[in-house]
Design a protein around this motif. Structure first.
Motif, mmCIF file in Angstrom:
data_model
loop_
_atom_site.group_PDB
_atom_site.id
_atom_site.type_symbol
_atom_site.label_atom_id
_atom_site.label_comp_id
_atom_site.label_asym_id
_atom_site.label_seq_id
_atom_site.Cartn_x
_atom_site.Cartn_y
_atom_site.Cartn_z
ATOM 1 N N SER A 74 0.867 -1.187 0.000
ATOM 2 C CA SER A 74 0.000 0.000 0.000
ATOM 3 C C SER A 74 0.896 1.227 0.000
ATOM 4 O O SER A 74 2.101 1.119 0.265
ATOM 5 N N GLY A 75 0.297 2.378 -0.258
ATOM 6 C CA GLY A 75 1.073 3.609 -0.184
ATOM 7 C C GLY A 75 1.653 3.788 1.205
ATOM 8 O O GLY A 75 2.821 4.135 1.371
ATOM 9 N N ILE A 79 5.419 4.388 2.752
ATOM 10 C CA ILE A 79 5.749 5.531 3.616
ATOM 11 C C ILE A 79 6.369 5.015 4.925
ATOM 12 O O ILE A 79 7.368 5.542 5.412
ATOM 13 N N TYR A 99 -1.256 14.085 4.142
ATOM 14 C CA TYR A 99 -2.282 13.040 4.053
ATOM 15 C C TYR A 99 -2.591 12.476 5.452
ATOM 16 O O TYR A 99 -1.668 12.203 6.227
ATOM 17 N N THR A 102 -0.723 9.450 6.747
ATOM 18 C CA THR A 102 0.693 9.702 7.009
ATOM 19 C C THR A 102 0.841 10.358 8.379
ATOM 20 O O THR A 102 1.708 9.992 9.178
ATOM 21 N N GLU A 142 3.619 16.760 0.380
ATOM 22 C CA GLU A 142 2.942 16.432 -0.869
ATOM 23 C C GLU A 142 2.772 17.728 -1.646
ATOM 24 O O GLU A 142 2.550 18.768 -1.053
ATOM 25 N N ASP A 171 5.813 13.097 -1.523
ATOM 26 C CA ASP A 171 4.707 12.223 -1.911
ATOM 27 C C ASP A 171 4.135 12.805 -3.209
ATOM 28 O O ASP A 171 3.513 13.860 -3.208
ATOM 29 N N SER A 193 1.172 6.675 -3.518
ATOM 30 C CA SER A 193 0.099 5.723 -3.353
ATOM 31 C C SER A 193 -0.284 5.362 -4.784
ATOM 32 O O SER A 193 -0.988 6.112 -5.465
ATOM 33 N N LYS A 196 -3.860 5.210 -6.534
ATOM 34 C CA LYS A 196 -4.565 6.338 -7.127
ATOM 35 C C LYS A 196 -4.302 6.399 -8.637
ATOM 36 O O LYS A 196 -4.753 5.522 -9.345
ATOM 37 N N LEU A 324 -9.150 8.383 -4.819
ATOM 38 C CA LEU A 324 -9.053 9.319 -5.939
ATOM 39 C C LEU A 324 -8.218 8.693 -7.047
ATOM 40 O O LEU A 324 -7.656 7.617 -6.875
HETATM 41 C C1 PLP Z 1 -4.025 7.499 -0.550
HETATM 42 C C2 PLP Z 1 -2.814 8.288 -0.229
HETATM 43 C C3 PLP Z 1 -1.782 7.749 0.563
HETATM 44 C C4 PLP Z 1 -1.879 6.374 1.200
HETATM 45 O O1 PLP Z 1 -1.848 5.360 0.257
HETATM 46 P P1 PLP Z 1 -2.600 3.943 0.419
HETATM 47 O O2 PLP Z 1 -2.354 3.284 -0.870
HETATM 48 O O3 PLP Z 1 -4.047 4.233 0.693
HETATM 49 O O4 PLP Z 1 -1.971 3.257 1.580
HETATM 50 C C5 PLP Z 1 -0.659 8.525 0.766
HETATM 51 N N1 PLP Z 1 -0.550 9.766 0.250
HETATM 52 C C6 PLP Z 1 -1.518 10.320 -0.500
HETATM 53 C C7 PLP Z 1 -1.332 11.691 -1.044
HETATM 54 C C8 PLP Z 1 -2.684 9.615 -0.763
HETATM 55 O O5 PLP Z 1 -3.648 10.174 -1.491
#
Ligand code: PLP
Length: 382
Positions: A74-75, A79, A99, A102, A142, A171, A193, A196, A324
Motif C-alpha cells: 500500500s502507499g 511511507i 495526508y 501519514t 505532498e 509524496d 500511493s 490512485k 481518488l
Molecule cells: C491514498 C494516499 C496515501 C496512502 O496510500 P494507500 O495506498 O491508501 O496506503 C498517501 N498519500 C496520499 C497523497 C494519498 O492520497
C-alpha cells in the motif's frame, strides 16, 4: 531519453526475456529453485524479489529518474518503510496538510519509537527555516497537497533542506511522474500511493517508492525486505497495466478538472475553489514552473455550508467515496471522511473546513460532469 509518453509503454522490463511476451508475466511463485547449494540465481524468495514486481520497480524508477524502485502492499506501507530509516531522537518536518494516514502513522505509531515531528506551513520559507533543529533529518510533503491543493516549491524546499543536512521526501501521488518529477528538482525520495493515478482504475491498493541515491536505495531495499510489506505479483501486474495509459489519462483528467474548476469558480453557489491550474490559486505560478499540467484533483467550498450533505448525495456521476485517481469521478468531504483522523483544531488551523468538498475528476464526458454539478446546485437551491 524517450518522452514520458513513450516511457510509460516501453519503460521498465516490458518484454519477457524467456518467451517474448509483451505483457510482463505474473510470476505467481513464492520461491525459486537453486541449482547449486549456496548459489541462488537472481531470485531466491518472493519477499526479497519477484520478476513481476521487479519490472514495476524498474518502471517507476525510470519514470521518476531514480536509480531503484520499490513496490509495497500500500502507499502507507511504502511511507512506513521510508520513515523507518529514522530512529529515536530524530526529528521530521511535515507539511501541515499532509495526508491523514501519514499523519496518523507518525503521530500514533512512529512517535512510540522516539521519532518527533512538527507540522509546518511549508509555503512560507521562513517557517521552514525556523523549524529546523539540530536533530532534524528530513522534510516530508505532498504537492499539490491533499485536500487544499496547496502547491509547494520543491526546488526551494529541497535547497533549504539540503543546507540543513536534511533529506527531502516528496509524496508525488497527486501529480504522478507524468506531470511532475521531484527528483529532478532536488528531492531525495519520491513516494506514491499507486492505488490512485498510477493504478488508475480503483481496483488495487499499492505503494511505490524511488530515489536517485544509491545509499538511500540500499537502506530502503533493506527495510522493504525486513518489514516485508511487499506488493504481490498480481497487483504488480495491475499497476503496470494501469501505467501504460497514464499519459492519456492524466491529460484527460487535467483537461476536465480545469473545466470543472472554472465552472465552479463562476458559480454563485460556490465560495472558493482550490485548483492549481486557476490563475486565482495561490500556488499557480509555482505549479506552472514545476508541473506539466495541473492534474485531476480540486476542492471547493459552498457558500452555504449546510448544503454540503444534500449536494454530495444528489450527484449522479460523482460517486461519494474516499480515494481518488481512478477513471470515475469521486467526491468526498475531507473533515468527515479522509481527514477525520486529524483532530479538528489541527485540521482547521490548516484551513480544512468542515464544509470543504474534494473532487477527483474522472475521464467521463465533460458536459455530463458539468451538467451533473449544475443540476445538483440547482436542486439544493444553492
Ligand atoms: C491514498 C494516499 C496515501 C496512502 O496510500 P494507500 O495506498 O491508501 O496506503 C498517501 N498519500 C496520499 C497523497 C494519498 O492520497
Amino acid at each position: 531519453m524517450a518522452n514520458l509518453k513513450t516511457k510509460v509503454i516501453h519503460g521498465g522490463i516490458s518484454t519477457d526475456s524467456t518467451t517474448g511476451a509483451v505483457s510482463v508475466p505474473i510470476y505467481q511463485t513464492s520461491t525459486y529453485k537453486q541449482n547449486a547449494l549456496g548459489q541462488p540465481k537472481e531470485y531466491e524468495y518472493s519477499r526479497s524479489g519477484n520478476p513481476t514486481r521487479h519490472a514495476l520497480e524498474t518502471l517507476i524508477a525510470e519514470l521518476e529518474g531514480g536509480v531503484k524502485g520499490f513496490a509495497f502492499s500500500s502507499g502507507l506501507a511504502g511511507i512506513h518503510a521510508v520513515l523507518s530509516m529514522f530512529s529515536a531522537g530524530d526529528h521530521l518536518i511535515l507539511a501541515d496538510d499532509v495526508y491523514g494516514g501519514t499523519f496518523r502513522l507518525l503521530d500514533k505509531v512512529l512517535v512510540r519509537s522516539g521519532i518527533t515531528y512538527d507540522l509546518i506551513d511549508l509555503s512560507v520559507p521562513a517557517s521552514l527555516e525556523a523549524a529546523f533543529k539540530p536533530e532534524t533529518k528530513a522534510v516530508y510533503f505532498e504537492t499539490p497537497s491533499n485536500p487544499l491543493l496547496k502547491v509547494l516549491d520543491i526546488k526551494e524546499i529541497a535547497r533549504i533542506a539540503k543546507a540543513h543536512h536534511s533529506l527531502t521526501l516528496v509524496d508525488n501521488t497527486f501529480a504522478t511522474p507524468y506531470l511532475q518529477r521531484p527528483l529532478e528538482l532536488g528531492a531525495d525520495v519520491v513516494l506514491h500511493s499507486a492505488t490512485k493515478y498510477l493504478g488508475g482504475h480503483s481496483d488495487v491498493v499499492a505503494g511505490l517508492v524511488t530515489t536517485n541515491s544509491e545509499n538511500l536505495a540500499e537502506k530502503i531495499g533493506f527495510l522493504q525486505n525486513s518489514i516485508g510489506a511487499v506488493l504481490g505479483p498480481q497487483d504488480s501486474w495491475l499497476i503496470q497495466r494501469g501505467i501504460k495509459t497514464l499519459a492519456l489519462r492524466m491529460d484527460a483528467h487535467s483537461k476536465s478538472a480545469e473545466k470543472v474548476a472554472k465552472f465552479l469558480e463562476e458559480s454563485e453557489a460556490v465560495a472558493k475553489v482550490y485548483y492549481p491550474g486557476l490563475p486565482s490559486h495561490k500556488g499557480y505560478e509555482i505549479a506552472q514552473s514545476q508541473m506539466d499540467a495541473f492534474g485531476g484533483m480540486l476542492s471547493f467550498e459552498l457558500v452555504d455550508e449546510s448544503k454540503v450533505k444534500p449536494f454530495v448525495e444528489s450527484l449522479h456521476y460523482f460517486t461519494l467515496a474516499e480515494s481518488l485517481g481512478g477513471v470515475e469521478s469521486l467526491i468526498e468531504v475531507p473533515a468527515i471522511m479522509t481527514h477525520a483522523s486529524i483532530p479538528k483544531e489541527v485540521r482547521e488551523l490548516a484551513g480544512i473546513r468542515d464544509g470543504l468538498i474534494r473532487v477527483s475528476v474522472g475521464i467521463e464526458d465533460i458536459d455530463d460532469l458539468v451538467g451533473d454539478l449544475n443540476r445538483a446546485i440547482h436542486l439544493i437551491g444553492a
